[in-house]
Design a protein around this motif. Structure first.
Motif, PDB file in Angstrom:
ATOM      1  N   ASN A 123       0.818  -1.217   0.000  1.00  0.00           N
ATOM      2  CA  ASN A 123       0.000   0.000   0.000  1.00  0.00           C
ATOM      3  C   ASN A 123       0.848   1.262   0.000  1.00  0.00           C
ATOM      4  O   ASN A 123       0.380   2.315   0.376  1.00  0.00           O
ATOM      5  CB  ASN A 123      -0.903  -0.003   1.231  1.00  0.00           C
ATOM      6  N   THR A 124       2.097   1.130  -0.384  1.00  0.00           N
ATOM      7  CA  THR A 124       2.976   2.295  -0.373  1.00  0.00           C
ATOM      8  C   THR A 124       2.622   3.253  -1.499  1.00  0.00           C
ATOM      9  O   THR A 124       2.450   2.840  -2.645  1.00  0.00           O
ATOM     10  CB  THR A 124       4.438   1.860  -0.547  1.00  0.00           C
ATOM     11  N   THR A 125       2.498   4.521  -1.165  1.00  0.00           N
ATOM     12  CA  THR A 125       2.341   5.531  -2.207  1.00  0.00           C
ATOM     13  C   THR A 125       3.345   6.622  -1.889  1.00  0.00           C
ATOM     14  O   THR A 125       3.251   7.277  -0.862  1.00  0.00           O
ATOM     15  CB  THR A 125       0.931   6.134  -2.216  1.00  0.00           C
ATOM     16  N   SER A 126       4.281   6.749  -2.734  1.00  0.00           N
ATOM     17  CA  SER A 126       5.330   7.711  -2.481  1.00  0.00           C
ATOM     18  C   SER A 126       5.985   8.036  -3.812  1.00  0.00           C
ATOM     19  O   SER A 126       6.145   7.175  -4.669  1.00  0.00           O
ATOM     20  CB  SER A 126       6.348   7.123  -1.505  1.00  0.00           C
ATOM     21  N   ASP A 130      12.856   4.435  -4.023  1.00  0.00           N
ATOM     22  CA  ASP A 130      14.105   4.131  -4.683  1.00  0.00           C
ATOM     23  C   ASP A 130      14.257   2.654  -5.014  1.00  0.00           C
ATOM     24  O   ASP A 130      14.517   2.270  -6.146  1.00  0.00           O
ATOM     25  CB  ASP A 130      15.256   4.590  -3.778  1.00  0.00           C
ATOM     26  N   ARG A 131      14.096   1.819  -4.016  1.00  0.00           N
ATOM     27  CA  ARG A 131      14.366   0.404  -4.250  1.00  0.00           C
ATOM     28  C   ARG A 131      13.688  -0.468  -3.197  1.00  0.00           C
ATOM     29  O   ARG A 131      13.328  -0.016  -2.122  1.00  0.00           O
ATOM     30  CB  ARG A 131      15.868   0.150  -4.185  1.00  0.00           C
ATOM     31  N   ALA A 132      13.518  -1.764  -3.575  1.00  0.00           N
ATOM     32  CA  ALA A 132      13.108  -2.777  -2.606  1.00  0.00           C
ATOM     33  C   ALA A 132      14.321  -3.641  -2.353  1.00  0.00           C
ATOM     34  O   ALA A 132      14.992  -4.061  -3.289  1.00  0.00           O
ATOM     35  CB  ALA A 132      11.978  -3.628  -3.169  1.00  0.00           C
ATOM     36  N   GLU A 133      14.601  -3.869  -1.084  1.00  0.00           N
ATOM     37  CA  GLU A 133      15.870  -4.494  -0.738  1.00  0.00           C
ATOM     38  C   GLU A 133      15.636  -5.607   0.270  1.00  0.00           C
ATOM     39  O   GLU A 133      14.838  -5.468   1.194  1.00  0.00           O
ATOM     40  CB  GLU A 133      16.744  -3.400  -0.119  1.00  0.00           C
ATOM     41  N   LEU A 134      16.311  -6.729   0.079  1.00  0.00           N
ATOM     42  CA  LEU A 134      16.190  -7.828   1.037  1.00  0.00           C
ATOM     43  C   LEU A 134      17.375  -7.759   1.995  1.00  0.00           C
ATOM     44  O   LEU A 134      18.523  -7.900   1.590  1.00  0.00           O
ATOM     45  CB  LEU A 134      16.160  -9.174   0.308  1.00  0.00           C
ATOM     46  N   LEU A 135      17.070  -7.535   3.278  1.00  0.00           N
ATOM     47  CA  LEU A 135      18.141  -7.369   4.261  1.00  0.00           C
ATOM     48  C   LEU A 135      18.612  -8.731   4.790  1.00  0.00           C
ATOM     49  O   LEU A 135      17.929  -9.739   4.634  1.00  0.00           O
ATOM     50  CB  LEU A 135      17.634  -6.523   5.441  1.00  0.00           C
ATOM     51  N   ASN A 136      19.746  -8.729   5.446  1.00  0.00           N
ATOM     52  CA  ASN A 136      20.287  -9.978   6.002  1.00  0.00           C
ATOM     53  C   ASN A 136      19.380 -10.588   7.065  1.00  0.00           C
ATOM     54  O   ASN A 136      19.463 -11.777   7.356  1.00  0.00           O
ATOM     55  CB  ASN A 136      21.672  -9.736   6.609  1.00  0.00           C
ATOM     56  N   SER A 137      18.526  -9.767   7.651  1.00  0.00           N
ATOM     57  CA  SER A 137      17.603 -10.287   8.664  1.00  0.00           C
ATOM     58  C   SER A 137      16.442 -11.052   8.040  1.00  0.00           C
ATOM     59  O   SER A 137      15.661 -11.672   8.740  1.00  0.00           O
ATOM     60  CB  SER A 137      17.049  -9.122   9.483  1.00  0.00           C
ATOM     61  N   GLY A 138      16.301 -10.982   6.722  1.00  0.00           N
ATOM     62  CA  GLY A 138      15.163 -11.623   6.073  1.00  0.00           C
ATOM     63  C   GLY A 138      14.002 -10.666   5.885  1.00  0.00           C
ATOM     64  O   GLY A 138      12.917 -11.062   5.484  1.00  0.00           O
ATOM     65  N   ASN A 139      14.253  -9.397   6.187  1.00  0.00           N
ATOM     66  CA  ASN A 139      13.214  -8.373   6.038  1.00  0.00           C
ATOM     67  C   ASN A 139      13.305  -7.763   4.640  1.00  0.00           C
ATOM     68  O   ASN A 139      14.377  -7.344   4.213  1.00  0.00           O
ATOM     69  CB  ASN A 139      13.448  -7.289   7.105  1.00  0.00           C
ATOM     70  N   LEU A 140      12.187  -7.750   3.935  1.00  0.00           N
ATOM     71  CA  LEU A 140      12.140  -7.081   2.641  1.00  0.00           C
ATOM     72  C   LEU A 140      11.645  -5.664   2.880  1.00  0.00           C
ATOM     73  O   LEU A 140      10.546  -5.472   3.406  1.00  0.00           O
ATOM     74  CB  LEU A 140      11.187  -7.810   1.697  1.00  0.00           C
ATOM     75  N   VAL A 141      12.461  -4.666   2.516  1.00  0.00           N
ATOM     76  CA  VAL A 141      12.064  -3.287   2.799  1.00  0.00           C
ATOM     77  C   VAL A 141      11.988  -2.480   1.512  1.00  0.00           C
ATOM     78  O   VAL A 141      12.733  -2.726   0.572  1.00  0.00           O
ATOM     79  CB  VAL A 141      13.049  -2.601   3.779  1.00  0.00           C
ATOM     80  N   ILE A 142      11.047  -1.544   1.500  1.00  0.00           N
ATOM     81  CA  ILE A 142      10.980  -0.592   0.384  1.00  0.00           C
ATOM     82  C   ILE A 142      11.457   0.749   0.921  1.00  0.00           C
ATOM     83  O   ILE A 142      10.920   1.246   1.916  1.00  0.00           O
ATOM     84  CB  ILE A 142       9.551  -0.490  -0.177  1.00  0.00           C
ATOM     85  N   LYS A 143      12.495   1.275   0.287  1.00  0.00           N
ATOM     86  CA  LYS A 143      13.117   2.503   0.798  1.00  0.00           C
ATOM     87  C   LYS A 143      12.918   3.641  -0.190  1.00  0.00           C
ATOM     88  O   LYS A 143      12.829   3.413  -1.400  1.00  0.00           O
ATOM     89  CB  LYS A 143      14.627   2.291   0.964  1.00  0.00           C
ATOM     90  N   ASP A 148      14.779   6.072   3.944  1.00  0.00           N
ATOM     91  CA  ASP A 148      13.754   5.746   4.952  1.00  0.00           C
ATOM     92  C   ASP A 148      12.962   4.527   4.494  1.00  0.00           C
ATOM     93  O   ASP A 148      12.655   4.372   3.318  1.00  0.00           O
ATOM     94  CB  ASP A 148      12.748   6.909   5.120  1.00  0.00           C
ATOM     95  N   ILE A 149      12.601   3.700   5.473  1.00  0.00           N
ATOM     96  CA  ILE A 149      11.811   2.506   5.144  1.00  0.00           C
ATOM     97  C   ILE A 149      10.329   2.891   5.052  1.00  0.00           C
ATOM     98  O   ILE A 149       9.746   3.411   5.996  1.00  0.00           O
ATOM     99  CB  ILE A 149      12.035   1.412   6.199  1.00  0.00           C
ATOM    100  N   LYS A 150       9.733   2.674   3.878  1.00  0.00           N
ATOM    101  CA  LYS A 150       8.327   3.032   3.684  1.00  0.00           C
ATOM    102  C   LYS A 150       7.397   1.816   3.845  1.00  0.00           C
ATOM    103  O   LYS A 150       6.198   1.969   4.029  1.00  0.00           O
ATOM    104  CB  LYS A 150       8.112   3.639   2.289  1.00  0.00           C
TER     105      LYS A 150
END
Ligand code: NAG
Ligand code: NAG
Ligand code: NAG
Ligand code: NAG
Length: 808
Positions: A123-126, A130-143, A148-150
């Motif tokens: 549901n991100t609207t921004s 910039d990018r969606a990134e898979l972190l070493n923790s297993g968290n997929l984040v959209i920045k 900033d994590i959106k």
């Protein structure tokens, strides 16, 4: 916007879409670990349908969950079965052809099916994503461009929490419907409105909280409902902290081990840790130690039994509604509807209870009165009669959550003309969750309904070419499944080696115990594993303190033992309060049992045990062993059952001591183990397979138990030698006893074998039962020996016939 700029951004889009994956492939060692704004992952493109975390631990992308069906998921790259920890579209997989995932310019990550329909989106609207990134923790984040994590996948857990993933109010873990499946099942975990983390079964017919134990208070469960912050998290070291006071450590606590906390398909919450050399998971913590305590497993009327893995079973007069889905429970073969004038009878099912749905409970009534109450109430389907104490009667209006309960007997109301063979034996069939074969085939067949119609999982797309290939593919699916199934069986075996936690233990200091035992002054007993001393702790509690000999060397072994016996808690087993491990000193602290061991009561002239007590000891010991073999998830084999290891408490109830010392064994048979040979049983009680070097199973305990109960009847050591009058060959008392029983007809042997000190003040029926059970337990062929659970059932059937039929 000018035409030119539109064309420009279009070109840019094309560029990013098609060039980016290869670009980043070159810059990162194996796969990219982010998805740039505007980029797309495509299901068909085997090189670009995944991204990985920088350390390669996790992969994100299209995950095949069935033939031609894919979901967007995050999984462990290096676990053997690519264990999924998060799934975007668990109920709505997309097609294996033409589906795409893209990070759109408006900031939304969108999963499109082949026909262009949105299957899932964030549901991100921004505007500055910039990018969606898979972190070493297993968290997929959209920045965004600022970093900033959106949006993050950690905010939308499915059935798994990863270390550092914070679980808060309004979040829910929902189990998978079946083993190997992904769609939502009936169990969930959340913070309830009273601030406590709970496990709930929310099925088609009932819903029920089963953890923490609803029968006891929050405080006894170690929880509090005062802290309303409602947060919990598992950290990287294997420590779990929750605002409701649920704090624990996994057994393998420490940094560097990959873990996940999953609400498994069977409704149990577990922490699984990855063995990084085999790629298989082992359980390092679990919420519910007795699997049948999870509610809802076997549906309406069904009964969860241990055999030893939990299985579902139907009561007599009932048949399973749908063998592939135990949620639907069991249906009656008789007609309940025209019940008004129908004559009824009751069928006894021992050691079973159905949880909840009581119409009423009545104290201090006889069984007859209890059944009468039920007969007069058309809503009553069964009564639960508790044999212990004064006799409590519960009438039931519905039968859910059936499970093994030692002190409970269910009397099922059935039409009088229904023929039922008694005594009732329950045979389990695999719980629904393990019938995987159907699932894949069904997954393929494009559309099916699971559960009782409340949850529909639809494989939306079915292509015409699928139809044409259906016959061929069906064969392949079955073949493929055959291999998959075998593999997953293997991992189940590994997972079944449940490891437990010694968190309830106190750790004692050596000096403290030295003081408590007055410098190890008073000896209570000694055995193969060490000497037990009497002690009094600072708080006044009496304990038995065992100094372990050389049997267990090193902390590792001690830890293994602690992890077994720490969780074991049964009225017929000696409770372990704690331990001490300081350099050479290894000690265990046990509950103090007043009346010393059974041998003193049987074979010495000082003490005497009447028949009633002897029978109660035989039954209690059988219950304790049945618990060890079947119900506590460790499946402990005692290996040294003998009168010396059966202690009697103040009321002369038996408590088995010294268990857990012979290491633990899983149920399947293993080759003869060199380790086990160090801690052998005691001569006279040892099953023949010890000598024959055959694999050691729980049946060795059954043998020893058989000898012990025969000794309780005869009052002599059966291993001692004797010379009979008519037969000048020396033989053991056991051989003699067996010979007498075989030779003489019509139970006339009772007088010959019975302990003369009993002076015939016995129940004849019970004597015969004990001798028959004893002989069948002590058979040479271990396959012919009964299991302890069925011994308990047999003994229970003659429990009520107290002193009604003395030998005259
Ligand atoms: C997006 O929002 C809708 C409606 O608010 C919600 O149902 C859905 O779960 C959300 N999806 C995600 C992925 O956040
Ligand atoms: C409530 O729990 C949180 C998280 O565990 C903790 O930080 C906080 O101190 C607790 N509050 C109280 C009043 O105990
Ligand atoms: C496995 O994990 C341990 C730490 O738990 C580590 O010492 C070892 O190097 C790891 N092995 C591999 C093959 O990664
Ligand atoms: C049960 O009884 C009802 C009415 O008496 C009847 O309609 C129904 O067919 C019966 N069912 C079975 C299984 O006998």
């Amino acid at each position: 916007m000018t035409n030119q700029s539109i064309i420009h951004s279009f070109q840019c889009f094309i560029f990013l879409t098609f060039i980016f994956p290869f670009n980043s492939l070159a810059s990162s060692s194996i796969r990219p670990h982010y998805l740039q704004e505007g980029a797309t992952l495509s299901v068909e493109d085997h090189d670009s349908r995944f991204i990985t975390s920088p350390d390669q631990t996790f992969t994100f992308g299209f995950y095949e969950i069935g033939t031609n069906a894919y979901s967007l998921a995050i999984w462990f790259t290096n676990s053997k079965h690519k264990t999924v920890v998060w799934m975007a579209n668990r109920e709505k997989p997309v097609n294996g052809v033409g589906s795409t995932l893209s990070l759109r310019k408006n900031g939304a990550m969108v999963l499109l099916d082949v026909d262009g329909m949105v299957s899932w989106q964030t549901n991100t609207t921004s505007s500055d994503i910039d990018r969606a990134e898979l972190l070493n923790s297993g968290n997929l984040v959209i920045k965004n461009l600022k970093g900033d994590i959106k949006w993050q996948s950690f905010d939308y857990p499915t059935d798994t929490l990863l270390p550092t993933q914070i679980f808060t109010k309004n979040k829910r873990l929902v189990s998978a419907l079946r083993k190997g499946g992904y769609e939502s099942g009936y169990f969930y975990m959340n913070f309830d409105s009273d601030n406590v983390l709970r496990l709930v079964y929310d099925g088609p017919e009932i819903s029920s909280i089963y953890w923490p134990n609803p029968d006891i208070g929050m405080y006894q469960n170690g929880r509090t409902n005062y802290n309303s912050s409602r947060v919990s998290v598992l950290d990287d070291n294997g420590m779990f902290l929750s605002s409701d006071g649920l704090n624990f450590k996994t057994i393998d606590m420490g940094f560097g081990i990959k873990r996940r906390m999953t609400l498994d398909h069977d409704g149990n919450l577990r922490v699984h840790s990855l063995n990084n050399s085999t790629g298989l998971w082992y359980v390092s913590w679990q919420a519910v130690s007795r699997a049948c305590e999870v509610r809802g497993l076997c549906g309406r009327n069904g009964i969860c039994i241990y055999s030893p893995e939990p299985k579902c079973s139907c009561p007599p007069g009932f048949v399973v509604t749908d063998p592939s889905d135990w949620n639907k429970g069991c249906k009656p073969t008789f007609n309940l509807s025209n019940s008004i004038n129908q004559p009824f009878k009751f069928v006894m099912i021992s050691m079973v209870d159905y949880y909840g749905f009581d119409i009423n409970s009545t104290n201090s009534v006889s069984l007859e009165v209890c059944q009468k109450i039920c007969l007069e109430d058309p809503n009553c389907q069964a009564v639960n009669y508790r044999l212990t104490g004064t006799g409590v009667c519960y009438t039931k209006r519905a039968l859910f959550n059936g499970y093994r309960a030692e002190d409970s007997t269910i009397f099922l109301k059935v039409p009088r003309n229904l023929s039922i063979s008694e005594p009732v034996k329950l045979h389990g069939s695999s719980a629904r969750c393990e019938s995987n074969t159907r699932e894949t085939v069904e997954g393929y067949s494009s559309m099916y309904i699971t559960g009782s119609g409340t949850r529909k999982v639809m494989w939306i797309y079915l292509y015409s070419f699928c139809f044409s290939l259906l016959g061929i593919e069906f064969v392949f699916v079955l073949l493929g499944w055959f291999f998959l199934f075998r593999k997953s069986d293997l991992s189940a075996t590994v997972e079944a080696g449940y490891q437990m936690i010694a968190s309830q233990f106190s750790r004692f200091s050596y000096n403290g115990l030295k003081k408590a035992t007055n410098n190890f002054k008073e000896e209570l007993g000694r055995g193969g594993s060490g000497i037990v001393y009497k002690g009094t702790l600072a708080n006044g509690r009496m304990v038995g303190v065992k100094r372990l000999g050389d049997v267990l060397q090193g902390d590792e072994n001690l830890w293994a033992e602690m992890s077994v016996i720490g969780k074991i808690n049964h009225m017929n087993l000696v409770r372990t309060w704690g331990y001490c491990s300081e350099k050479r000193h290894k000690l265990l602290v046990y509950e103090y049992v007043e009346n010393s061991s059974l041998d003193k009561h049987l074979f010495s002239t000082k003490e005497f045990l009447g028949w009633k007590q002897r029978f109660a000891v035989a039954l209690g010991t059988a219950k304790g062993l049945a618990y060890l073999h079947d119900e506590c998830l460790e499946w402990v084999i005692h290996c040294d059952i003998k009168p010396e290891n059966i202690l009697l408490d103040g009321d002369l109830h038996p408590k088995i001591a010294d268990f857990g010392l012979a290491k633990l064994y899983q149920r399947e048979e293993r080759g003869p183990s060199s380790e086990l040979s160090r801690i052998r049983g005691t001569k006279g009680y040892m099953a023949p397979e010890w000598a024959l070097n055959q694999p050691i199973t729980a049946k060795v305990d059954v043998y020893s138990y058989g000898i012990v109960i025969l000794e309780m009847v005869s009052g002599i050591r059966l291993s001692s030698w004797t010379i009979d009058d008519g037969n000048n060959q020396p033989e053991t008392e056991l051989t003699k006893l067996m010979r007498i029983i075989e030779e003489k007809e019509e139970e006339s042997w009772i007088e010959t074998v019975l302990d003369p000190r009993l002076k015939r003040n016995v129940s004849k029926k019970q004597v015969i039962t004990l001798i028959k059970v004893g002989c069948s337990c002590a058979q040479e062929d271990r396959n012919k020996r009964p299991r302890m659970a069925s011994v308990v059932e047999t003994l229970l059937q003659s429990v009520s016939s107290n002193d009604e039929d003395p030998i005259l």
